[in-house]
Design a protein around this motif. Structure first.
Motif, short mmCIF file in Angstrom:
data_model
loop_
_atom_site.label_atom_id
_atom_site.label_comp_id
_atom_site.label_asym_id
_atom_site.label_seq_id
_atom_site.Cartn_x
_atom_site.Cartn_y
_atom_site.Cartn_z
N ASP A 2 -48.61 -7.78 -5.91
CA ASP A 2 -48.00 -9.05 -5.38
C ASP A 2 -47.84 -9.14 -4.21
OD1 ASP A 2 -45.99 -7.29 -4.34
OD2 ASP A 2 -44.29 -7.71 -5.59
N SER A 3 -47.26 -10.12 -3.21
CA SER A 3 -47.44 -10.17 -1.87
C SER A 3 -47.12 -8.94 -1.08
CB SER A 3 -46.78 -11.41 -1.56
OG SER A 3 -47.24 -12.60 -2.03
N PHE A 4 -46.11 -8.31 -1.72
CA PHE A 4 -45.51 -7.11 -0.92
C PHE A 4 -46.53 -5.93 -1.13
CE2 PHE A 4 -42.06 -9.87 -1.60
CZ PHE A 4 -41.77 -10.18 -0.30
N ALA A 26 -42.42 -16.11 1.00
CA ALA A 26 -43.12 -14.73 1.22
C ALA A 26 -43.96 -14.39 -0.01
CB ALA A 26 -41.89 -13.58 1.01
N GLU A 27 -43.87 -15.44 -1.19
CA GLU A 27 -44.87 -15.03 -2.18
C GLU A 27 -46.43 -15.51 -1.74
OE1 GLU A 27 -42.02 -16.85 -2.19
OE2 GLU A 27 -40.93 -16.44 -4.16
N CYS A 28 -46.51 -16.08 -0.56
CA CYS A 28 -47.71 -16.72 -0.03
C CYS A 28 -48.35 -15.88 0.96
CB CYS A 28 -47.65 -18.14 0.44
SG CYS A 28 -46.80 -19.30 -0.75
N GLU A 29 -47.73 -14.65 1.10
CA GLU A 29 -48.17 -13.69 2.19
C GLU A 29 -49.41 -13.22 1.29
OE1 GLU A 29 -47.47 -12.96 4.92
OE2 GLU A 29 -45.63 -13.72 5.23
N ASN A 30 -50.56 -12.97 2.09
CA ASN A 30 -51.82 -12.29 1.60
C ASN A 30 -52.39 -12.71 0.29
OD1 ASN A 30 -51.34 -10.04 3.46
ND2 ASN A 30 -49.61 -9.58 2.15
N ARG A 81 -37.74 -8.38 -0.12
CA ARG A 81 -36.56 -8.29 0.77
C ARG A 81 -35.35 -8.02 -0.20
NH1 ARG A 81 -38.93 -14.57 1.46
NH2 ARG A 81 -39.13 -13.93 -0.86
N VAL A 115 -40.97 -10.37 8.40
CA VAL A 115 -40.35 -10.96 6.95
C VAL A 115 -39.04 -9.88 6.65
CG1 VAL A 115 -41.10 -11.16 4.66
CG2 VAL A 115 -42.76 -11.27 6.21
N ARG A 159 -53.92 -16.27 -6.85
CA ARG A 159 -53.86 -15.12 -5.80
C ARG A 159 -55.37 -14.46 -5.92
NH1 ARG A 159 -49.15 -12.68 -4.38
NH2 ARG A 159 -48.14 -13.06 -6.14
N TYR A 194 -40.70 -21.34 4.18
CA TYR A 194 -41.52 -20.21 4.21
C TYR A 194 -41.37 -19.50 2.78
CZ TYR A 194 -42.80 -15.38 4.75
OH TYR A 194 -43.00 -14.19 4.59
N SER A 197 -50.50 -14.89 7.06
CA SER A 197 -51.53 -13.60 7.25
C SER A 197 -50.96 -12.66 8.61
CB SER A 197 -52.72 -13.99 7.50
OG SER A 197 -53.32 -14.90 8.15
N ASP A 206 -47.99 -7.22 10.43
CA ASP A 206 -48.14 -8.59 10.13
C ASP A 206 -46.69 -8.94 9.05
OD1 ASP A 206 -50.19 -8.69 11.48
OD2 ASP A 206 -51.63 -8.57 9.84
N MET A 207 -46.36 -7.91 8.51
CA MET A 207 -45.36 -8.07 7.47
C MET A 207 -43.86 -8.01 8.08
SD MET A 207 -45.96 -9.51 4.80
CE MET A 207 -45.23 -9.23 3.51
N ASP A 243 -37.20 -9.98 -5.36
CA ASP A 243 -38.49 -9.68 -4.99
C ASP A 243 -39.08 -8.56 -5.99
OD1 ASP A 243 -38.92 -11.76 -3.14
OD2 ASP A 243 -38.39 -10.48 -1.47
#
Lengths: 443, 269
Positions: B55-57, A101-105, B232, B99, A272, A99, A78, B95-96, B236
């Motif tokens: 998704d996460s992005f 990135a899929e786990c962001e947010n 990225r 990355v 999610r 790490y 986060s 925050d991102m 993705d």
């Protein structure tokens, strides 16, 4: 202590217990040259005994460590405040294979990432305990001391009458409590990749003891942002918590590795949205990387504002100029580890290298300093084992289990693994070692 | 500012019956400072229900499960977009940001690409955005557009060594070069007029905002670009992803059109 052990009636029953373990299918499977082979996990009846007071100390330290690790993972996926504040360099997070990135947010239910942690420790000859590594992904091993204790009690009831120790058969209750705490509504299941997995015995044993369904991927299905268990008659029953014993990569072919045949398509999309708990949460690999290990004491100070109770093995990061100097000056006294490798691979002792090898290694170290950590070699205490009728000393470690429900819970036992090879420091069960029960004295 | 309509059509024909399939489609234009998204229509065939999320992005996605026997799977997404409302694409999410500062997956550079970077490093301007334009110009000179010699899994290093490639490869190489300068850069998928397929470009972080640069055409992203999503690297932002039971051999067709709506027409948005 010596005498107390020698008098144990239990020792007369080692063979019986091993026979029972074999009969109950307490095995672990390994692939060697593409052939699946099941091996017995040899049990040694001399328990590792931890005094009451000593365990209280370990318990405090383990709780503290897992609390900090959990906060770290939550932060990384986060705000990343610990990175912004310069405590952990960016390179150790975003260049790490752990790490995701899929786990962001994607905040897991109740903000818990490390529901079940396996923390490996050794006791040094100096009497101090040292943390060797944190296993926060899918740590296994709790079932072995559980069933061993059960069988020992059966073969030698007197032993347990005469010694006052903590009953370790409550692991199932602790696990159930942990799973129920994050359950979002519905069944609790244990997801196994199947009987050819190294830890299949454990999956089935824990399911039996906790009353959770043991399922494989094809028995679970996602529909309308919910996860369901497909029952025998084809009806769909909601699932609220999955203790998954498969790795992140294989969990969901629509979000992670597309070639996974053992995962559940879209399970991560359900997660999610907060509609199912996954134990442990995906993405934990960012915190149990060998490079991150160095930073755990700093995390404890940063997140909890406390001094670490348990020590790391003294570790150096060649990434830092100062540490690189130290490593080059004390090369022969150190063990060097490649952060990307696991399971006892990529470990090199400075003093066993030939001159050429050493030069080659140092060149690589200077070229890719982030890739390695260096540690002082800990001279750890031997434990006695019985082999061919005589008592001999062997290297052993301890995997302690910490569960996270509404508060951290430390199991008053643990898996003690020993090396059967007298020269080896590597106690990994896939390399032929055995195990012991771990007794925590209740007073 | 331009009013655009888009039509993204994807069809997969199978030689044998597919009894079930799972799909995820990331093809919904993103609302940004530079573009405003009007009405969007989604049509799937077979006509099955789906769920929507991000998704996460933050990319929009629809996903679902189709258990109707079929030999053709298709989707059509159409809609209206007002583009070119701002030069800046989006405000940076602090925050991102980190990355997008590190090599990952398909945008990794190895020896050949690092050597190319070393050659250019001395002549780079100071400003991050200017650097990106400079690198885009160089790439335009030194890399040749050619279809069919790279695929969806080609890395920046591999494409650079080949010397030929498509928009995906231009974008990966530019990102890899920017990472060597420690400049955050991200991969973007989208649509432009006249392409017939989806397009890819790069966004660069500067002074709190993301700015788009299209290295394939060697120009800043303009008012006829429709952005879909970011990540990225290409992996993705895959526009469609699926797994199926059965199917045999498959053939995929993609048809994309972006048309500017002249001001005289009033039924837009």
């Amino acid at each position: 202590m010596e005498e107390r052990i020698q008098r144990l009636d239990l020792l007369q029953h080692t063979d019986t217990v091993n026979e029972l373990l074999a009969r109950y299918g307490v095995k672990f499977g390994i692939y060697k040259n593409n052939v699946f082979k099941e091996q017995l996990f040899p049990f040694d009846a001399i328990p590792r005994i931890i005094e009451h007071e000593e365990f209280l100390f370990l318990e405090r330290g383990l709780k503290q460590r897992v609390m900090a690790l959990n906060l770290f993972i939550k932060d990384i996926y986060s705000k990343k405040q610990i990175v912004k504040d310069g405590i952990v360099p960016e390179d150790f997070i975003f260049a790490s294979s752990g790490y995701m990135a899929e786990c962001e947010n994607a905040l897991p239910p109740k903000g818990i990432y490390c529901h079940i942690s396996g923390i490996d420790l050794v006791k040094g000859k100096d009497g101090n305990w040292y943390i060797l590594e944190d296993n926060l992904r899918v740590p296994s091993g709790a079932s072995y001391p559980m069933i061993a204790r059960e069988l020992c009690r059966r073969s030698s009831p007197d032993t347990f009458h005469d010694n006052h120790l903590e009953d370790n058969r409550n692991y199932a209750d602790l696990l159930r409590r942990t799973m129920d705490y994050v359950n979002t509504g519905g069944h609790t299941v244990i997801l196994t990749p199947g009987r050819y997995n190294a830890a299949y015995f454990e999956h089935s044993y824990l399911a039996e003891k906790t009353g959770a369904h043991l399922v494989n991927g094809s028995e679970l299905r996602v529909k309308n942002d919910r996860l369901y268990y497909v029952s025998m008659d084809g009806s769909l029953e909601p699932v609220g918590a999955v203790y998954r014993r498969i790795s992140d990569d294989y969990l969901d072919p629509m979000n992670f590795r597309a070639d996974s045949l053992i995962g559940i398509p879209h399970i991560y999309d359900v997660f999610r949205k907060g509609n199912v708990a996954l134990l442990n949460a995906p993405g934990n690999g960012v915190a149990d990387d060998k490079g991150i290990y160095y930073f755990v004491p700093k995390m404890i100070r940063y997140y909890l504002d406390e001094e670490p109770i348990l020590s790391n093995a003294p570790t150096y990061l060649p990434f830092y100029e100062e540490d690189m100097q130290y490593v080059l000056e004390h090369f022969d006294d150190l063990v060097l580890k490649d952060v990307a490798e696991a399971g006892g691979y990529g470990v090199a002792f400075g003093n066993t290298m030939t001159k050429d090898r050493k030069e080659e290694f140092i060149a690589l170290l200077k070229k890719e300093p982030r890739r390695f950590i260096a540690q002082e070699v800990i001279d750890f205490q031997d434990l006695d084992i019985v082999e061919a009728g005589s008592v001999i000393p062997r290297k052993a470690d301890l995997r302690a289990f910490v569960l996270m429900a509404e508060e951290p819970l430390v199991w008053k036992s643990g898996l003690t693994r020993f090396s059967r090879n007298p020269d080896s420091f590597i106690v990994n069960s896939s390399q032929g070692g055995g195990f012991k029960d771990t007794w925590v004295l209740s007073q | 500012m331009k009013k655009l309509t888009f039509d993204y059509y994807m069809q997969i024909d199978y030689s044998e019956v597919v009894s079930s399939c799972h799909f995820t489609i990331k093809c919904l234009p993103k609302e940004t400072l530079r573009q405003r998204v009007g009405k969007v229509t989604i049509k799937l065939s077979p006509d099955v229900s789906y769920n929507a999320g991000t998704d996460s992005f933050g990319n929009g996605q629809i996903y679902g499960w189709d258990d109707v026997d079929h030999t053709t799977f298709s989707f059509r997404i159409t809609g209206d977009v007002c583009a070119g409302l701002d030069r800046r694409e989006e405000k940076i999410d602090e925050d991102m940001l980190a990355v997008f500062r590190h090599p990952h997956g398909l945008n990794r550079a190895e020896e050949a690409l690092s050597a190319y970077y070393e050659k250019l490093a001395g002549s780079l301007p100071a400003d991050a955005y200017e650097k990106a334009l400079f690198l885009s110009h160089s790439l335009h000179e030194d890399f040749v557009y050619e279809k069919g010699c790279t695929d969806v899994g080609t890395t920046a290093e591999e494409a650079w060594k080949l010397g030929h490639g498509v928009c995906q490869d231009y974008a990966h190489i530019l990102i890899a070069l920017l990472h060597m300068e420690k400049i955050p850069a991200r991969y973007v998928t989208g649509m432009i007029p006249g392409e017939g397929a989806s397009h890819a470009w790069v966004e660069i972080a500067k002074d709190g905002f993301w700015y788009g640069i299209d290295p394939t055409n060697d120009i800043p992203v303009g008012d006829n670009y429709i952005k879909i999503g970011e990540g990225r690297d290409a992996a993705d932002c895959l526009i469609n992803r699926g797994i199926m039971h059965g199917g045999g051999n498959q053939e995929q067709i993609v048809r994309v059109s972006v048309v500017e709506v002249s001001d005289g027409i009033t039924d837009v948005g």
